[in-house]
Motif scaffolding. Structure first.
Motif, PDB file in Angstrom:
ATOM      1  N   LYS A 262    -102.719 -32.163  14.388  1.00  0.00           N
ATOM      2  CA  LYS A 262    -102.753 -31.899  15.568  1.00  0.00           C
ATOM      3  C   LYS A 262    -102.247 -33.063  16.390  1.00  0.00           C
ATOM      4  N   LEU A 263    -100.775 -32.423  16.804  1.00  0.00           N
ATOM      5  CA  LEU A 263    -100.250 -33.196  17.689  1.00  0.00           C
ATOM      6  C   LEU A 263    -100.498 -33.713  19.223  1.00  0.00           C
ATOM      7  N   LYS A 264     -99.701 -34.379  20.262  1.00  0.00           N
ATOM      8  CA  LYS A 264    -100.449 -34.659  20.848  1.00  0.00           C
ATOM      9  C   LYS A 264     -99.511 -34.116  22.149  1.00  0.00           C
ATOM     10  N   LYS A 265     -98.622 -33.305  21.960  1.00  0.00           N
ATOM     11  CA  LYS A 265     -97.756 -32.728  23.263  1.00  0.00           C
ATOM     12  C   LYS A 265     -98.055 -31.601  22.521  1.00  0.00           C
ATOM     13  N   ASP A 266     -96.906 -30.556  23.564  1.00  0.00           N
ATOM     14  CA  ASP A 266     -97.281 -28.503  23.128  1.00  0.00           C
ATOM     15  C   ASP A 266     -95.847 -29.307  22.671  1.00  0.00           C
ATOM     16  N   VAL A 267     -94.827 -29.383  22.886  1.00  0.00           N
ATOM     17  CA  VAL A 267     -93.676 -30.043  22.904  1.00  0.00           C
ATOM     18  C   VAL A 267     -93.285 -30.859  22.023  1.00  0.00           C
ATOM     19  N   THR A 268     -92.957 -31.250  20.978  1.00  0.00           N
ATOM     20  CA  THR A 268     -93.030 -32.733  20.409  1.00  0.00           C
ATOM     21  C   THR A 268     -91.498 -32.330  19.428  1.00  0.00           C
ATOM     22  N   VAL A 269     -90.713 -33.689  20.616  1.00  0.00           N
ATOM     23  CA  VAL A 269     -89.577 -34.184  19.263  1.00  0.00           C
ATOM     24  C   VAL A 269     -89.891 -35.061  18.209  1.00  0.00           C
ATOM     25  N   SER A 270     -90.097 -35.211  17.881  1.00  0.00           N
ATOM     26  CA  SER A 270     -90.457 -36.694  16.364  1.00  0.00           C
ATOM     27  C   SER A 270     -89.573 -37.273  15.310  1.00  0.00           C
ATOM     28  N   GLY A 271     -89.168 -38.080  14.645  1.00  0.00           N
ATOM     29  CA  GLY A 271     -88.818 -37.752  13.692  1.00  0.00           C
ATOM     30  C   GLY A 271     -88.588 -39.672  13.836  1.00  0.00           C
ATOM     31  N   THR A 272     -87.787 -39.886  12.447  1.00  0.00           N
ATOM     32  CA  THR A 272     -87.125 -41.547  12.455  1.00  0.00           C
ATOM     33  C   THR A 272     -85.603 -41.379  11.801  1.00  0.00           C
ATOM     34  N   ALA A 273     -85.020 -42.354  11.999  1.00  0.00           N
ATOM     35  CA  ALA A 273     -83.728 -42.804  12.102  1.00  0.00           C
ATOM     36  C   ALA A 273     -84.173 -44.134  11.585  1.00  0.00           C
ATOM     37  N   THR A 274     -83.238 -44.395   9.994  1.00  0.00           N
ATOM     38  CA  THR A 274     -84.003 -46.265   9.562  1.00  0.00           C
ATOM     39  C   THR A 274     -82.117 -45.843   9.123  1.00  0.00           C
ATOM     40  N   ALA A 275     -81.374 -47.001   9.194  1.00  0.00           N
ATOM     41  CA  ALA A 275     -79.777 -48.085   8.956  1.00  0.00           C
ATOM     42  C   ALA A 275     -80.154 -49.196   8.330  1.00  0.00           C
ATOM     43  N   GLY A 276     -79.784 -49.247   7.140  1.00  0.00           N
ATOM     44  CA  GLY A 276     -80.071 -50.791   6.450  1.00  0.00           C
ATOM     45  C   GLY A 276     -78.829 -51.230   5.823  1.00  0.00           C
ATOM     46  N   MET A 277     -78.315 -52.830   5.568  1.00  0.00           N
ATOM     47  CA  MET A 277     -77.114 -53.082   4.779  1.00  0.00           C
ATOM     48  C   MET A 277     -78.466 -54.845   3.954  1.00  0.00           C
ATOM     49  N   GLY A 278     -77.374 -54.876   2.700  1.00  0.00           N
ATOM     50  CA  GLY A 278     -78.215 -55.959   2.165  1.00  0.00           C
ATOM     51  C   GLY A 278     -77.570 -56.414   1.076  1.00  0.00           C
TER      52      GLY A 278
END
Length: 878
Positions: free
Chosen positions: A220-236
């Motif tokens: 169950k989401l908090k909003k009727d319209v939900t825009v979510s997600g993740t973005a990851t950038a990494g170096m090592g």
């Protein structure tokens, strides 16, 4: 003296203010019959939170202990089908009699609430905010803490030790079983509740007709319209490392979408995010899963996070889109492409035990694995109250290739394997209300094709192929095809408390297998024993009837399936000019009953008789080189197996105390007409053949587990145990032996928020496996692993993590493996992102020593691990 008396009076007054009140009594119905399972709740008034609660026992009696300073209390008693009783009472210990009157409206639900959990009938709603810790980012972090929920290493979710059947987001099944993609990427901040839908029937039109014992999850989401997600950038570094991940999501009432692109060489196994955990409802024996006829020799993978050992270079793209076409009708597209290059490096020592000898094989292995895989599903589903329609078109294609090099004390061996695969399937299910019954129609049709080639240099099995003389190479070629269809029609009708579902159908499956062996310079082995031109036709006409029973109080659920089938098998081999036929009329009853003993307890019992017949993988006449030291063939009658399965279980759940317990026992006994013979040579080569000889297999399995959330300590404790005993017959080097095995596994975890500045996670796994011939044990192994992670929070927006891991086994002289990790994370509020610095494998442990055993052999392996490395990542959550 007066001061002492005054002090005593004061102390007594204080204790009196916090004294405990015992409210007891008995609950009756309107006919003065005892009501078992009535919910008794005590609160300060009719709208305040619950102070205490209880459930009436089999005699209708209850006893509730209350601590409150209030002069009066509010008593509320409720029971399914009766009007709720409410009354103010004095805050004094007393015994009461409560009589409930039938409700003018059928009451289907009892609602029990607390600050962290709400129970409404068969739905448990967990508050995400109550469980969310400082280092929790995605919804999987929350699910791991919920009592009753268990997430296995591959990401599959279990509830009360059974896999969930559906994973919904706002009631919509976007991912069709590939829920890791949402679990690992959906921000926990976007979710309000996690709902456990117990006894969930996913087809609405069957909801009141056929019960289900499985659970599903709804996010169950908090909003009727939900825009979510993740973005990851990494170096090592050590070597140059990179990691990228972009996963945008959108959820509205009419549209949902999760799209992802991921790439890394850090050891993260992103293929798990598109793994399908769907539980098939129909045609489970007819699918388009890939069959690996041939393989190269692999090294046993370590049983912990792939980021420690996986040497990869992976790219994954996936799009999952759901569009609500109209009310209750959804159009879904799920498509993904995976491209990966992996390297494996390690060594293996295998010891085979035969009734007369032991045989050792030592190998150093280096493999290169190339994966290219495209999968897609297009689904149209109409799940309405009176009708159901679902059509799913599925595509599965892969173009994989492997290269391997083996260094043995007596030889160096090269392996090359190409194994492309193509599969297409269409699955249709239709349920439509006609009058007072439900008409059903199902159709499952598919096609698969696979052409596989294995090249081994130098050639093996010299005594078989070249009169004992060495030769340059051997090549095994396999071409297989399968086409099938399974169709049925029937109806479902309610007859009082019973529901009957008769169904008529037929199925046909045609499989073809062509195999050839070539030696150096393309010389084909013409001997009949090393070629296959096999065609296998299976057909079935069946009548399946299912009877469901559910009483009004829903305390009894019963299901009895009585399928009758006429099966026909025809195997023809053009090369051997031989034909095998088998016709059988079979009856496979399946019985399941569940009894709700009280509001907390339920028990279930099941029994099943099942017949199994040989597939083409165990039916070919000519020898097949499956691996560089394995020759297999099944020059025997079509296999027949009769299986008896019995099980019983007991479950306890108290949602308000967040306590879940389960225990079960199962017994399996099977009889088969074929016994498999393994001839193991001095250099570890194995020739497997089928022998016509009656034999049996017996297995006892005990399972138990529990989980508890301690609210005051913000701690989740989980513990599971299993014990298995089995025995079967085995032919080893032409000697018949009874192989006995015993295994025990104990695993547990603790997630605790010790203070505002310290969070601790601990998990452990201990197992033993013993195997032996007849009454003597020849091998026992104990393995254990311990993992602990500590998170220190000097400030709310940053933490320092320290992790340690230990893995050990009793077989290896140097089987102790230690790992230490260090991390630091800083959270920026605007924009919302995490900067994470991690130092993995600080001790630079370069190899993992592992050991495991099977019925008649054990393997000790050393797997080259990733070196100590430092990785910096920026992760955005939106």
């Amino acid at each position: 003296m007066k001061k002492v008396s005054f002090l005593l009076i004061l102390i007594l007054g204080v204790f009196e203010g916090y004294s405990q009140t015992d409210i007891s009594g008995q609950v009756f119905d309107d006919h003065n019959k005892n009501l078992s399972g009535a919910t008794v709740m005590i609160s300060k008034d009719s709208v305040s939170s619950i102070l205490a609660y209880g459930i009436s026992d089999a005699n209708g009696r209850f006893k509730v202990k209350v601590k409150s300073e209030s002069n009066s209390l509010f008593l509320k008693v409720s029971y399914i089908g009766f009007a709720t009783f409410g009354k103010f009472i004095q805050n004094t210990s007393q015994a009461l009699e409560v009589q409930l009157s039938p409700s003018s409206e059928s009451l289907k639900e009892v609602i029990v609430k607390s600050e962290i959990l709400q129970q409404r009938g068969d739905t448990l709603s967990f508050s995400v905010a109550a469980f969310k810790g400082k280092n929790d980012r995605v919804i999987a972090d929350i699910l791991k803490k919920l009592p009753g929920i268990d997430i296995r290493p591959n990401g599959q979710i279990f509830y009360k030790d059974e896999p969930i059947q559906k994973y919904y987001i706002e009631g919509l099944d976007l991912l069709e079983g590939r829920y890791n993609l949402a679990n690992n990427n959906l921000s926990a901040d976007a979710v309000s509740k996690v709902e456990i839908l117990e006894n969930h029937q996913p087809v609405k039109v069957l909801d009141s007709l056929e019960f289900s014992e499985r659970a599903s999850i709804n996010i169950k989401l908090k909003k009727d319209v939900t825009v979510s997600g993740t973005a990851t950038a990494g170096m090592g570094t050590a070597p140059l490392l990179w990691q990228t991940k972009l996963t945008p999501m959108i959820f509205t009432k009419k549209r949902q979408a999760i799209v992802t692109y991921q790439s890394n060489n850090t050891g993260s196994d992103v293929s798990g995010e598109i793994r399908n955990f769907s539980i098939k409802y129909f045609g489970e024996n007819f699918n388009i899963d890939k069959t690996d006829w041939l393989s190269i020799q692999n090294v046993s993978e370590p049983p912990f996070s792939a980021e420690r050992w996986l040497d990869n270079n992976v790219h994954l793209g996936s799009a999952n889109i759901l569009q609500r076409v109209k009310k209750d009708m959804d159009l879904k597209l799920n498509i993904s492409y995976l491209n990966d290059y992996q390297q494996q490096d390690g060594s293996t020592q295998t010891r085979y035990f035969t009734p007369t000898d032991t045989i050792d094989v030592i190998e150093k292995t280096n493999n290169n694995i190339f994966v290219s895989k495209l999968e897609g599903e297009l689904t149209l589903e109409n799940n309405a109250d009176k009708n159901y329609f679902k059509n799913q078109l599925e595509f599965n294609g892969s173009w994989n290739a492997n290269r391997g090099f083996i260094d043995r004390p007596d030889a160096q061996i090269k392996q090359q394997l190409a194994h492309p695969f193509l599969g297409i399937r269409n699955d249709l299910r239709l349920l439509r209300t006609v009058g007072k019954q439900l008409i059903t129609f199902t159709s499952n049709t598919g096609f698969t094709e696979s052409n596989q080639d294995l090249l081994v240099q130098p050639g093996q099995f010299e005594e078989v192929f070249n009169n004992g003389d060495p030769y340059a190479e051997i090549k095994q070629r396999v071409s297989s095809r399968k086409i099938y269809t399974d169709n049925s029609a029937g109806f479902t009708k309610a007859l009082g408390k019973f529901t009957i579902s008769p169904k008529f159908g037929f199925s046909i499956q045609n499989q073809q297998l062509d195999t050839d062996i070539f030696l150096e310079d393309g010389q084909e082995v013409l001997d009949t024993d090393f070629k296959n031109r096999t065609e296998f036709l299976q057909s079935s006409v069946y009548f399946k009837n299912s009877i469901n029973f559910k009483n009004i109080e829903e305390t009894w659920n019963l299901r009895l399936s009585t399928p009758l089938q006429f099966k026909s098998f025809q195997l023809e081999d053009e090369n051997f000019e031989d034909t095998r036929n088998l016709d059988r009329f079979i009856f496979e009853p399946d019985f399941y009953v569940k009894r709700k003993l009280s509001a907390y307890w339920e028990a279930h019992v099941s029994a099943r008789l099942q017949y199994g017949f040989g597939e083409i993988q165990q039916l070919y006449y000519g020898f097949l080189l499956n691996g560089y030291r394995n020759l297999n063939r099944y020059n025997a009658p079509i296999s027949e197996e009769i299986q008896q399965n019995y099980s019983a279980g007991l479950n306890f759940r108290n949602p308000l105390k967040q306590l879940f317990l389960n225990a079960s026992y199962s017994y399996n006994f099977s009889e088969s007409n074929l016994l498999y013979s393994s001839t193991i040579g001095e250099n570890g080569t194995t020739i497997l053949e089928a022998v016509a000889r009656d034999n049996n297999f017996e297995n006892h399995s005990f399972r138990g587990g529990g989980s508890k959330y301690f609210r005051k300590m913000k701690t989740t404790l989980k513990l599971n145990a299993s014990y298995n005993i089995s025995k079967r017959q085995q032919l080893l080097n032409n000697i018949l032996a009874e192989v006995n095995t015993k295994s025990f596994n104990l695993r547990g975890s603790v997630d605790a928020e010790i203070s505002s500045w310290l969070i601790a996670n601990y998990s452990a796994n201990f197992s033993t496996y013993t195997s032996g011939f007849d009454d003597s044990d020849f091998q026992q192994i104990e393995t254990q692993q311990h993992t602990i992670d500590l998170y220190f929070y000097p400030k709310d927006n940053q933490y320092l993590s320290v992790g340690g891991e230990y893995y050990g086994n009793s077989l290896s002289d140097n089987g102790d493996n230690y790992f230490v990790n260090l991390g630091y994370q800083f959270t920026f509020e605007k924009p919302k992102m995490d900067l994470n610095l991690s130092w993995r494998n600080i001790l630079n442990t370069d190899a993992f020593i592992n050991a495991y055993n099977n019925e008649y052999y054990y393997v000790q392996s050393s797997y080259r691990l990733r070196p100590s490395q430092v990785l910096a990542t920026l992760k955005f959550s939106f």
